[in-house]
Design a protein around this motif. Sequence first.
Motif, PDB file in Angstrom:
ATOM      1  N   MET A 127      52.358  39.934  26.576  1.00  0.00           N
ATOM      2  CA  MET A 127      50.964  40.285  26.836  1.00  0.00           C
ATOM      3  C   MET A 127      50.724  41.783  27.016  1.00  0.00           C
ATOM      4  O   MET A 127      49.620  42.192  27.350  1.00  0.00           O
ATOM      5  CB  MET A 127      50.481  39.564  28.096  1.00  0.00           C
ATOM      6  N   GLU A 128      51.754  42.619  26.807  1.00  0.00           N
ATOM      7  CA  GLU A 128      51.581  44.061  27.027  1.00  0.00           C
ATOM      8  C   GLU A 128      50.506  44.630  26.097  1.00  0.00           C
ATOM      9  O   GLU A 128      50.471  44.329  24.917  1.00  0.00           O
ATOM     10  CB  GLU A 128      52.902  44.789  26.809  1.00  0.00           C
ATOM     11  N   GLY A 129      49.617  45.397  26.672  1.00  0.00           N
ATOM     12  CA  GLY A 129      48.565  46.036  25.891  1.00  0.00           C
ATOM     13  C   GLY A 129      47.321  45.203  25.689  1.00  0.00           C
ATOM     14  O   GLY A 129      46.313  45.703  25.213  1.00  0.00           O
ATOM     15  N   ILE A 130      47.353  43.923  26.031  1.00  0.00           N
ATOM     16  CA  ILE A 130      46.188  43.063  25.821  1.00  0.00           C
ATOM     17  C   ILE A 130      45.475  42.787  27.135  1.00  0.00           C
ATOM     18  O   ILE A 130      44.267  42.874  27.225  1.00  0.00           O
ATOM     19  CB  ILE A 130      46.599  41.718  25.160  1.00  0.00           C
ATOM     20  N   LYS A 131      46.249  42.466  28.148  1.00  0.00           N
ATOM     21  CA  LYS A 131      45.692  41.985  29.418  1.00  0.00           C
ATOM     22  C   LYS A 131      44.713  42.961  30.082  1.00  0.00           C
ATOM     23  O   LYS A 131      43.705  42.537  30.650  1.00  0.00           O
ATOM     24  CB  LYS A 131      46.835  41.668  30.376  1.00  0.00           C
ATOM     25  N   ASP A 132      44.994  44.265  29.972  1.00  0.00           N
ATOM     26  CA  ASP A 132      44.123  45.245  30.636  1.00  0.00           C
ATOM     27  C   ASP A 132      42.742  45.351  29.987  1.00  0.00           C
ATOM     28  O   ASP A 132      41.747  45.576  30.658  1.00  0.00           O
ATOM     29  CB  ASP A 132      44.805  46.617  30.679  1.00  0.00           C
ATOM     30  N   LYS A 133      42.654  45.187  28.674  1.00  0.00           N
ATOM     31  CA  LYS A 133      41.377  45.336  27.964  1.00  0.00           C
ATOM     32  C   LYS A 133      40.548  44.055  27.934  1.00  0.00           C
ATOM     33  O   LYS A 133      39.325  44.107  27.932  1.00  0.00           O
ATOM     34  CB  LYS A 133      41.638  45.782  26.516  1.00  0.00           C
ATOM     35  N   VAL A 134      41.218  42.900  27.853  1.00  0.00           N
ATOM     36  CA  VAL A 134      40.506  41.635  27.693  1.00  0.00           C
ATOM     37  C   VAL A 134      40.334  40.958  29.051  1.00  0.00           C
ATOM     38  O   VAL A 134      41.295  40.486  29.637  1.00  0.00           O
ATOM     39  CB  VAL A 134      41.245  40.698  26.720  1.00  0.00           C
ATOM     40  N   THR A 135      39.110  40.918  29.528  1.00  0.00           N
ATOM     41  CA  THR A 135      38.775  40.278  30.801  1.00  0.00           C
ATOM     42  C   THR A 135      37.494  39.469  30.601  1.00  0.00           C
ATOM     43  O   THR A 135      36.801  39.661  29.592  1.00  0.00           O
ATOM     44  CB  THR A 135      38.537  41.336  31.899  1.00  0.00           C
TER      45      THR A 135
END
Length: 151
Positions: A104-112
């Motif tokens: 999930m690196e790089g995805i979790k921070d942007k997609v909320t």
Amino acid sequence: AVVLEAESPTLPTLAMGKFLKPGKVVIVLSGRYAGKKAVIVQNFDSGTEKQPFGHAVVAGIERYPLKVTRSMSKKKVEKRSRIKPFLKSVNYNHVMPTRYTVEMEGIKDKVTPEALSSTSTRKDARKHIKTVFESRYNAGKNRWFFKKLRF
């Protein structure tokens, strides 16, 4: 697993473990993206105030990359390696989990869930996912995730 009270004194029933976790690859079963693969970014087992049911925010592939051969030019390979992603909040009843997981690196921070609320933030999140997915595809990681589902 936790043993719960059983109906009969001889057969104990087991509590089901949580398996719809972030990073799990799922197949969307209904709606516009039915039959498409997606990865769970964030899950809400007990629901939220707005959506009072178990659901997950998923990032998936709407249009998969096409087949590439050696004889194709770099430009053509680049064009055929493009991915069109999607973002969606999906009820647990409408996803089927697979045995695969994706980092999930790089995805979790942007997609909320907040990113899904307005069109501009959704567009930015989709662009970010596109770059992450394309870099993973070009690196040769998670090959099964980037292939169209055939059945």
